[in-house]
Design a protein around this motif. Structure first.
Motif, PDB file in Angstrom:
ATOM      1  N   THR A 247     -31.875  20.771 -26.418  1.00  0.00           N
ATOM      2  CA  THR A 247     -30.752  21.651 -26.123  1.00  0.00           C
ATOM      3  C   THR A 247     -31.103  22.519 -24.925  1.00  0.00           C
ATOM      4  O   THR A 247     -32.121  23.204 -24.920  1.00  0.00           O
ATOM      5  N   VAL A 248     -30.248  22.477 -23.912  1.00  0.00           N
ATOM      6  CA  VAL A 248     -30.437  23.247 -22.677  1.00  0.00           C
ATOM      7  C   VAL A 248     -29.370  24.326 -22.620  1.00  0.00           C
ATOM      8  O   VAL A 248     -28.189  24.070 -22.852  1.00  0.00           O
ATOM      9  N   GLY A 249     -29.770  25.559 -22.315  1.00  0.00           N
ATOM     10  CA  GLY A 249     -28.832  26.670 -22.232  1.00  0.00           C
ATOM     11  C   GLY A 249     -28.850  27.503 -23.499  1.00  0.00           C
ATOM     12  O   GLY A 249     -29.402  27.095 -24.528  1.00  0.00           O
ATOM     13  N   PHE A 250     -28.203  28.675 -23.435  1.00  0.00           N
ATOM     14  CA  PHE A 250     -28.365  29.671 -24.493  1.00  0.00           C
ATOM     15  C   PHE A 250     -27.064  30.232 -25.044  1.00  0.00           C
ATOM     16  O   PHE A 250     -27.061  31.254 -25.720  1.00  0.00           O
ATOM     17  N   GLY A 251     -25.954  29.566 -24.779  1.00  0.00           N
ATOM     18  CA  GLY A 251     -24.712  29.970 -25.423  1.00  0.00           C
ATOM     19  C   GLY A 251     -23.985  31.101 -24.719  1.00  0.00           C
ATOM     20  O   GLY A 251     -24.233  31.427 -23.568  1.00  0.00           O
ATOM     21  N   ARG A 252     -23.083  31.718 -25.461  1.00  0.00           N
ATOM     22  CA  ARG A 252     -22.149  32.693 -24.895  1.00  0.00           C
ATOM     23  C   ARG A 252     -22.849  33.889 -24.261  1.00  0.00           C
ATOM     24  O   ARG A 252     -23.857  34.382 -24.741  1.00  0.00           O
ATOM     25  N   ASP A 253     -22.246  34.373 -23.197  1.00  0.00           N
ATOM     26  CA  ASP A 253     -22.718  35.551 -22.489  1.00  0.00           C
ATOM     27  C   ASP A 253     -22.622  36.774 -23.409  1.00  0.00           C
ATOM     28  O   ASP A 253     -21.543  37.107 -23.899  1.00  0.00           O
ATOM     29  N   PRO A 254     -23.736  37.480 -23.648  1.00  0.00           N
ATOM     30  CA  PRO A 254     -23.671  38.685 -24.485  1.00  0.00           C
ATOM     31  C   PRO A 254     -22.769  39.782 -23.915  1.00  0.00           C
ATOM     32  O   PRO A 254     -22.389  40.700 -24.645  1.00  0.00           O
ATOM     33  N   MET A 255     -22.424  39.710 -22.650  1.00  0.00           N
ATOM     34  CA  MET A 255     -21.499  40.671 -22.054  1.00  0.00           C
ATOM     35  C   MET A 255     -20.048  40.366 -22.401  1.00  0.00           C
ATOM     36  O   MET A 255     -19.164  41.202 -22.190  1.00  0.00           O
ATOM     37  N   SER A 256     -19.804  39.179 -22.914  1.00  0.00           N
ATOM     38  CA  SER A 256     -18.441  38.779 -23.248  1.00  0.00           C
ATOM     39  C   SER A 256     -17.928  39.572 -24.450  1.00  0.00           C
ATOM     40  O   SER A 256     -18.654  39.754 -25.433  1.00  0.00           O
ATOM     41  N   PRO A 257     -16.658  40.034 -24.417  1.00  0.00           N
ATOM     42  CA  PRO A 257     -16.101  40.718 -25.593  1.00  0.00           C
ATOM     43  C   PRO A 257     -16.191  39.866 -26.852  1.00  0.00           C
ATOM     44  O   PRO A 257     -16.365  40.399 -27.953  1.00  0.00           O
ATOM     45  N   ALA A 258     -16.100  38.555 -26.700  1.00  0.00           N
ATOM     46  CA  ALA A 258     -16.162  37.675 -27.860  1.00  0.00           C
ATOM     47  C   ALA A 258     -17.533  37.672 -28.517  1.00  0.00           C
ATOM     48  O   ALA A 258     -17.654  37.332 -29.702  1.00  0.00           O
ATOM     49  N   PHE A 259     -18.571  38.040 -27.778  1.00  0.00           N
ATOM     50  CA  PHE A 259     -19.911  38.087 -28.367  1.00  0.00           C
ATOM     51  C   PHE A 259     -20.029  39.247 -29.351  1.00  0.00           C
ATOM     52  O   PHE A 259     -20.683  39.125 -30.390  1.00  0.00           O
ATOM     53  N   GLY A 260     -19.424  40.385 -28.999  1.00  0.00           N
ATOM     54  CA  GLY A 260     -19.370  41.494 -29.950  1.00  0.00           C
ATOM     55  C   GLY A 260     -20.463  42.525 -29.831  1.00  0.00           C
ATOM     56  O   GLY A 260     -20.651  43.335 -30.741  1.00  0.00           O
ATOM     57  N   ALA A 261     -21.192  42.564 -28.716  1.00  0.00           N
ATOM     58  CA  ALA A 261     -22.201  43.604 -28.512  1.00  0.00           C
ATOM     59  C   ALA A 261     -21.544  44.877 -27.994  1.00  0.00           C
ATOM     60  O   ALA A 261     -20.423  44.861 -27.483  1.00  0.00           O
ATOM     61  N   HIS A 262     -22.264  45.997 -28.111  1.00  0.00           N
ATOM     62  CA  HIS A 262     -21.847  47.247 -27.481  1.00  0.00           C
ATOM     63  C   HIS A 262     -22.304  47.178 -26.025  1.00  0.00           C
ATOM     64  O   HIS A 262     -23.495  47.279 -25.737  1.00  0.00           O
ATOM     65  N   VAL A 263     -21.356  47.004 -25.116  1.00  0.00           N
ATOM     66  CA  VAL A 263     -21.686  46.815 -23.710  1.00  0.00           C
ATOM     67  C   VAL A 263     -21.794  48.180 -23.021  1.00  0.00           C
ATOM     68  O   VAL A 263     -20.928  49.042 -23.187  1.00  0.00           O
ATOM     69  N   PHE A 264     -22.872  48.391 -22.263  1.00  0.00           N
ATOM     70  CA  PHE A 264     -23.055  49.661 -21.570  1.00  0.00           C
ATOM     71  C   PHE A 264     -23.356  49.434 -20.097  1.00  0.00           C
ATOM     72  O   PHE A 264     -23.679  48.317 -19.668  1.00  0.00           O
ATOM     73  N   ALA A 265     -23.226  50.491 -19.319  1.00  0.00           N
ATOM     74  CA  ALA A 265     -23.345  50.409 -17.868  1.00  0.00           C
ATOM     75  C   ALA A 265     -24.801  50.258 -17.433  1.00  0.00           C
ATOM     76  O   ALA A 265     -25.697  50.889 -17.992  1.00  0.00           O
ATOM     77  N   ALA A 266     -25.010  49.428 -16.403  1.00  0.00           N
ATOM     78  CA  ALA A 266     -26.333  49.271 -15.797  1.00  0.00           C
ATOM     79  C   ALA A 266     -26.298  49.533 -14.299  1.00  0.00           C
ATOM     80  O   ALA A 266     -27.288  49.272 -13.607  1.00  0.00           O
ATOM     81  N   GLY A 267     -25.192  50.034 -13.789  1.00  0.00           N
ATOM     82  CA  GLY A 267     -25.116  50.387 -12.381  1.00  0.00           C
ATOM     83  C   GLY A 267     -25.135  49.175 -11.468  1.00  0.00           C
ATOM     84  O   GLY A 267     -24.784  48.062 -11.853  1.00  0.00           O
ATOM     85  N   ARG A 268     -25.550  49.410 -10.219  1.00  0.00           N
ATOM     86  CA  ARG A 268     -25.552  48.357  -9.197  1.00  0.00           C
ATOM     87  C   ARG A 268     -26.833  47.539  -9.212  1.00  0.00           C
ATOM     88  O   ARG A 268     -27.023  46.680  -8.354  1.00  0.00           O
ATOM     89  N   GLY A 269     -27.700  47.771 -10.149  1.00  0.00           N
ATOM     90  CA  GLY A 269     -29.024  47.161 -10.122  1.00  0.00           C
ATOM     91  C   GLY A 269     -29.019  45.650 -10.206  1.00  0.00           C
ATOM     92  O   GLY A 269     -28.083  45.023 -10.698  1.00  0.00           O
ATOM     93  N   GLY A 270     -30.128  45.072  -9.714  1.00  0.00           N
ATOM     94  CA  GLY A 270     -30.350  43.646  -9.811  1.00  0.00           C
ATOM     95  C   GLY A 270     -31.188  43.291 -11.029  1.00  0.00           C
ATOM     96  O   GLY A 270     -31.447  44.131 -11.903  1.00  0.00           O
ATOM     97  N   HIS A 271     -31.648  42.043 -11.069  1.00  0.00           N
ATOM     98  CA  HIS A 271     -32.342  41.537 -12.245  1.00  0.00           C
ATOM     99  C   HIS A 271     -33.654  42.262 -12.515  1.00  0.00           C
ATOM    100  O   HIS A 271     -34.123  42.301 -13.654  1.00  0.00           O
ATOM    101  N   SER A 272     -34.233  42.858 -11.489  1.00  0.00           N
ATOM    102  CA  SER A 272     -35.528  43.520 -11.650  1.00  0.00           C
ATOM    103  C   SER A 272     -35.420  45.026 -11.829  1.00  0.00           C
ATOM    104  O   SER A 272     -36.436  45.720 -11.854  1.00  0.00           O
ATOM    105  N   ASP A 273     -34.204  45.550 -11.973  1.00  0.00           N
ATOM    106  CA  ASP A 273     -34.004  46.996 -11.843  1.00  0.00           C
ATOM    107  C   ASP A 273     -33.678  47.741 -13.139  1.00  0.00           C
ATOM    108  O   ASP A 273     -33.364  48.939 -13.079  1.00  0.00           O
ATOM    109  N   TYR A 274     -33.757  47.102 -14.283  1.00  0.00           N
ATOM    110  CA  TYR A 274     -33.291  47.755 -15.509  1.00  0.00           C
ATOM    111  C   TYR A 274     -34.141  48.966 -15.914  1.00  0.00           C
ATOM    112  O   TYR A 274     -33.639  49.870 -16.580  1.00  0.00           O
ATOM    113  N   PHE A 275     -35.401  48.979 -15.512  1.00  0.00           N
ATOM    114  CA  PHE A 275     -36.280  50.095 -15.847  1.00  0.00           C
ATOM    115  C   PHE A 275     -36.694  50.875 -14.603  1.00  0.00           C
ATOM    116  O   PHE A 275     -37.703  51.564 -14.608  1.00  0.00           O
TER     117      PHE A 275
END
Length: 299
Positions: A247-275
């Motif tokens: 199996t290749v890939g990991f399913g639905r985007d956690p940012m999608s409303p259908a996934f059901g997570a509490h989505v919060f802002a991460a600003g303009r940052g890139g993949h290396s910028d969360y911390f």
């Protein structure tokens, strides 16, 4: 991967680096922490000597840094690409704990980038909260076939579950534990989530978790998700496909409303910028860890 996108370092593409077996330590409790730290520093020092004798100056330097008297290592393994679990703060007295789980290309040689994120978070959350950098599995290379499947995550998940159980033995059941997972680390956390004794599960820059909804993670933790506006992972197909039994890939985007997570802002940052210090993402992650969830800014 937490902290940075880095040049891949594959254990399979370099000669095997000699290193001692991991140190044997007593079961982790508040009373045994200092002895565990000392034993793992000594193991890292021996690993540095062996790597230097082998002619691998890069690994020797990485091991030597781990052996510094200021380092608090719950575990250390200098074999292959290397593993380490490091504590920032007073774990024995913490009433809140954040555990960071990295993604691809995090090795002992690139560990300082991951460590920088843990240190930045610890500065933000203050002295009553401990932060743990958990490099407790062999991460896949970004440029590899393993990064496209859950195989490494499946191997890592039991180790993460075991670690959380050990952690509870140190901090007790009343401590508030947040699991902060970045990139491929979110696949690891998704694989380990069922029944995991954590309070918050935070997915940062996730390619997917292996399931299509937060409910399917089978966790009692509150599930959060964020992605920076400039994060390339937004362009990764969030789907699964089956090829020759894999199996290749990991399913639905956690940012999608259908996934059901509490989505919060991460600003303009890139993949290396969360911390990144001062970033919208780090500020919001710190609020989640501290329980100031009403102050978390939404995407």
């Amino acid at each position: 991967m937490t902290g940075a996108v880095v040049v891949p370092v594959s254990a399979a593409s370099r000669p095997q680096i000699p290193s001692p077996e991991p140190a044997e330590v007593a079961p982790l409790t508040p009373a045994t922490l200092d002895r565990a730290y000392e034993a793992n520093r000594a193991n890292a020092a021996e690993a540095a000597r062996m790597a230097a004798g082998h002619g691998d100056r890069s690994r020797a330097a990485a091991d030597r840094a781990m052996a510094a008297p200021s380092r608090h290592l719950l575990s250390f393994d200098g074999r292959r690409s290397g593993q380490a679990v490091e504590v920032f703060g007073d774990l024995a007295r913490a009433d809140r704990v954040a555990v960071l789980v990295p993604g691809s290309d995090t090795t002992l040689e690139t560990y300082d980038r991951f460590r920088a994120g843990a240190r930045a978070l610890h500065r933000d959350v203050g002295p009553r909260t401990a932060v743990v950098a958990w490099l407790g599995y062999e991460t896949p290379g970004t440029v590899s076939t393993t990064v496209l499947t859950t195989a490494r995550a499946g191997e890592a998940a039991p180790r993460l579950r075991d670690f959380v159980r050990e952690l509870r033995g140190i901090v007790g059941e009343s401590a508030h534990v947040s699991l902060l997972c970045h990139s491929y680390g979110t696949v690891v956390c998704g694989s380990a989530a069922r029944g995991l004794d954590v309070d918050e599960l935070v997915l940062l820059g996730s390619p997917g978790t292996g399931v299509d909804s937060a409910d399917r993670l089978r966790t009692s933790a509150r599930v959060w998700a964020a992605r920076g506006a400039d994060d390339w992972v937004a362009h990764v197909p969030h789907a699964r496909a089956h090829f020759f039994g894999t199996t290749v890939g990991f399913g639905r985007d956690p940012m999608s409303p259908a996934f059901g997570a509490h989505v919060f802002a991460a600003g303009r940052g890139g993949h290396s910028d969360y911390f990144k210090p001062g970033s919208v993402s780090l500020d919001n992650v710190a609020r989640i860890v501290l329980g100031d969830t009403s102050e978390v800014t939404r995407a």
